[in-house]
Design an enzyme around this catalytic site. Structure first.
Site, mmCIF file in Angstrom:
data_model
loop_
_atom_site.group_PDB
_atom_site.id
_atom_site.type_symbol
_atom_site.label_atom_id
_atom_site.label_comp_id
_atom_site.label_asym_id
_atom_site.label_seq_id
_atom_site.Cartn_x
_atom_site.Cartn_y
_atom_site.Cartn_z
ATOM 1 C CB SER A 32 -2.116 -6.087 13.103
ATOM 2 O OG SER A 32 -1.006 -5.380 12.562
ATOM 3 C CG ASP A 189 -3.687 0.163 7.026
ATOM 4 O OD1 ASP A 189 -3.256 -0.392 5.998
ATOM 5 O OD2 ASP A 189 -3.952 -0.464 8.075
ATOM 6 C CG HIS A 192 -2.614 -3.846 8.576
ATOM 7 N ND1 HIS A 192 -2.736 -2.551 9.050
ATOM 8 C CD2 HIS A 192 -2.085 -4.582 9.568
ATOM 9 C CE1 HIS A 192 -2.290 -2.510 10.304
ATOM 10 N NE2 HIS A 192 -1.896 -3.735 10.641
#
Length: 218
Positions: A32, A189, A192
């Site tokens: 990701s 979060d 990221h």
């Protein structure tokens, strides 16, 4: 492309001159962090920002996004053949973060990363291996084993090594082990990067990618 033409093209790229041949193609294989998870604007992702950074340095380059959110090193190995088309000249590997977050045995992660490096070597592709560091919550032995595999594998297979994916954030003032210091550069979060964080990460990785371009010329 025959070798002398490729060498001439890369020499021109790295000196900032005009280029009249096909661009160098780099595949960014990752999870990701590579895919650009959570970013509203696709142009803010790692791959678009990295390609733009390289072009601003005079490189005639295409960076292909082979990032899959949630992927482990084993997943990256499984889809590597699909990701490496005939036009690919070099490979960036940014994997292992999800292995570490799940507490997977570092021996399995190492085996998968080694498989990726072996496949790249068989195709004659230079590689930039991007390191990750495990937190301390799995114990000192886990952390030492996990952290060490990146430099060890890079040395074994002659790959370039970027010591840490987040090196650009550290250079901007973030401190390992202090989540609050990373907060300005991260999404909600805490895992990221936000667009500014990606920009700093690219500035940290960019010089190593220029070195990778130099290895294509060799």
């Amino acid at each position: 492309m025959v070798s002398w033409v490729r060498n001439a093209v890369l020499a021109t790229i790295l000196t900032g001159g005009a280029v009249y041949a096909e661009p160098v193609t780099i595949v960014a294989l990752g999870d990701s962090l590579t895919a650009g998870y959570g970013l509203e604007n696709q142009a803010d992702g790692l791959v678009p920002q990295l390609e733009a950074w390289l072009k601003a340095k005079g490189a005639d380059v295409v960076v292909q996004n082979a990032g899959v959110s949630g992927d482990t090193s084993a997943g990256g190995l499984a889809r590597l053949d699909w990701a490496l088309g005939p036009e690919v000249d070099a490979l960036i590997v940014t994997l292992g973060g999800n292995d570490m977050l799940r507490g997977l045995d570092p021996a399995g992660t190492r085996a998968s990363l080694e498989g990726i490096l072996q496949k790249a070597a068989a195709k004659g592709l230079p590689v930039l291996l991007v390191g990750m560091q495990a937190p301390g919550n799995f114990g000192p032995e886990y952390k030492a084993t996990f952290d060490a595999m990146y430099p060890e594998l890079a040395a074994k297979y002659g790959a370039l090594l970027a010591g840490s994916f987040f090196e650009g954030l550290v250079a901007a003032g973030a401190t390992a082990g202090d989540p609050a210091s990373f907060a300005p550069f991260m999404q909600a979060d805490g895992i990221h990067p936000n667009p500014e964080g990606v920009k700093l990460i690219v500035e940290g990785l960019g010089p190593k990618v220029l070195e990778l371009l130099g290895k294509v010329a060799g």
